[in-house]
Design an enzyme around this catalytic site. Structure first.
Site, PDB file in Angstrom:
ATOM      1  N   GLU A  57    -103.605 132.559   3.955  1.00 21.46           N
ATOM      2  CA  GLU A  57    -104.914 132.964   3.443  1.00 21.46           C
ATOM      3  C   GLU A  57    -105.183 134.443   3.709  1.00 21.46           C
ATOM      4  O   GLU A  57    -105.742 135.150   2.864  1.00 21.46           O
ATOM      5  CB  GLU A  57    -106.012 132.111   4.090  1.00 21.46           C
ATOM      6  N   PRO A  77     -81.732 141.995   4.460  1.00 23.52           N
ATOM      7  CA  PRO A  77     -82.210 141.282   5.651  1.00 23.52           C
ATOM      8  C   PRO A  77     -83.664 141.627   5.954  1.00 23.52           C
ATOM      9  O   PRO A  77     -84.120 142.743   5.693  1.00 23.52           O
ATOM     10  CB  PRO A  77     -81.288 141.789   6.759  1.00 23.52           C
ATOM     11  N   GLU A 120     -88.068 149.249   0.059  1.00 23.47           N
ATOM     12  CA  GLU A 120     -87.507 149.279  -1.297  1.00 23.47           C
ATOM     13  C   GLU A 120     -87.313 147.908  -1.921  1.00 23.47           C
ATOM     14  O   GLU A 120     -87.071 147.817  -3.128  1.00 23.47           O
ATOM     15  CB  GLU A 120     -86.169 150.023  -1.296  1.00 23.47           C
TER      16      GLU A 120
END
Length: 423
Positions: A70, A272, A314
């Site tokens: 939320e 990762p 990125e």
């Protein structure tokens, strides 16, 4: 007149005295259970209303999100509120420790005060409302707190449920005591729901049709980024494994190695979640026969099977370049990560079975071919291969991504427009 008086007495009893008695009675047992489960209690002082609030003045907008999902959903709305209503202070509340941690991380530059939502007993609610003095209250999803709603209305504070939803199990339970929830819901200024289905459910359990509307889902107010990155994809098929955690890289690398035998043009961008795991990932990749490079070195897919995304910030724009994405944190206990960063570019997403942080979003995506929940690594590999080899199915999945966003868009603007006449 007399019947109204009798009802008010009953309401005060139900909302006040009875809830306090029950709360006090179960509190010791609840505490012991939490201790034995090693789930210790946080924010008790604040939840009882014993906290010091900064000087907020008489122009305060309060937003409540019980936990992580939320709070994340409210982020863009809160930023927009801050811009649209610059004279107002922003107070954000949560109900859980993890919600507090995320709120303090994401709202540090937005909110003027972050604290816990009060226990739903009269003295805690009244203490909270006196210190915060909100001009309007926005409750994310569907948290129905009888005392909080009653005293908000009594103090003439507009109280809204936004991004409202109700699960089938909760709906079936609430229907059995519809008259009770009808009285509770009557204390809310208005209720705005994620879907038409949710709107109908809430009306059926007692919400006023005149005060209940469909708004769409705030979580789908994700903006596309302008992307002008050339990583040498060319005509190759690019898979992104985004926000992966320990144990998931092994799954992805094995699946990708097998897929390469069937689809030689397949490429993998491995991203990762935590960059300090890069050395471990390099060791894993070295155990394969895959050629690989690094985004930080501007390596390209023209001569690499795999590129490790070892740069910050990125990933969200890289999703624009892929054909589809696996979203990590879903084959362990993390609870998944946001699939909409990929789906907004009409890129189908795949997740493992652990998605409790984004359960509602995946519920919408997997209702179509925009998203797929797989239970095992083998099922993941098979579904990835299907997306790569069945062009008709892939096109359908892409179109479903677009349709889902079209059906959900406009929620943020909806809420802002509802606030303008009030503030």
């Amino acid at each position: 007149m007399f019947s109204d008086f009798v009802y008010n007495i009953k309401e005060m009893f139900i909302y006040g005295i009875l809830s306090t008695i029950i709360f006090i009675a179960i509190l010791p047992f609840y505490y012991l259970v939490r201790v034995f489960q090693r789930k210790y209690l946080y924010g008790w002082k604040e939840k009882f209303g014993f906290f010091k609030a900064p000087s907020l003045g008489n122009k305060v907008i309060m937003l409540h999100g019980v936990s992580v999902g939320e709070i994340i959903a409210l982020e863009n709305l809160t930023k927009n509120i801050k811009t649209t209503f610059p004279d107002y202070k922003i107070v954000v509340t949560t109900g859980t420790k993890t919600g507090q941690e995320i709120a303090k991380k994401k709202y540090a530059e937005i909110a003027d005060f972050i604290t816990y939502f009060p226990f739903d007993i009269p003295f805690a609610v009244n203490s909270f409302l006196k210190k915060i003095n909100p001009s309007v209250i926005l409750i994310a999803e569907t948290e129905l707190w009888p005392n909080f709603a009653y005293y908000s209305k009594k103090k003439n504070i507009p109280l809204f449920i936004i991004n409202g939803r109700i699960s089938d199990s909760t709906f079936n339970a609430y229907k059995k005591v519809r008259m009770f929830f009808k009285h509770i819901l009557s204390n809310y200024t208005a209720i705005y729901t994620q879907s038409i289905e949710d709107m109908k459910k809430l009306i059926e359990i007692g919400a006023s049709p005149d005060k209940t509307e469909f708004m769409g889902n705030l979580k789908f107010d994700v903006k596309k980024q302008d992307v002008s990155i050339d990583i040498g994809k060319g005509n190759n098929k690019l898979i992104i494994a985004g926000s992966t955690h320990k144990g998931e890289d092994e799954i992805i690398l094995e699946a990708f190695t097998n897929i390469k035998k069937e689809v030689p043009s397949a490429k993998l961008l491995l991203a990762p979640r935590h960059l300090d795991r890069i050395p471990d990932i390099i060791q894993l990749v070295n155990s394969t026969k895959l050629s690989y490079g690094f985004r930080s070195k501007n390596d390209r897919f023209t001569d690499k099977d795999l590129i490790i995304l070892d740069t910050l910030g990125e990933l969200s724009k890289m999703y624009a370049l892929c054909d589809f994405a696996f979203i990590g944190g879903s084959f362990n206990n993390t609870g998944g990560h946001n699939p909409l960063e990929a789906a907004v570019y009409n890129k189908p997403v795949i997740t493992g079975p652990c998605i409790h942080n984004f359960k509602d979003i995946y519920g919408i995506l997997t209702h179509t071919n925009a998203g797929k929940l797989v239970k095992t690594p083998k099922e993941l590999e098979e579904y990835m291969l299907k997306l790569l080899t069945d062009q008709n199915f892939y096109t359908t999945a892409q179109n479903d991504c677009f349709k889902v966003f079209e059906s959900q868009k406009g929620a943020l603007e909806f809420v802002i427009n509802k606030l303008k006449p009030i503030l």
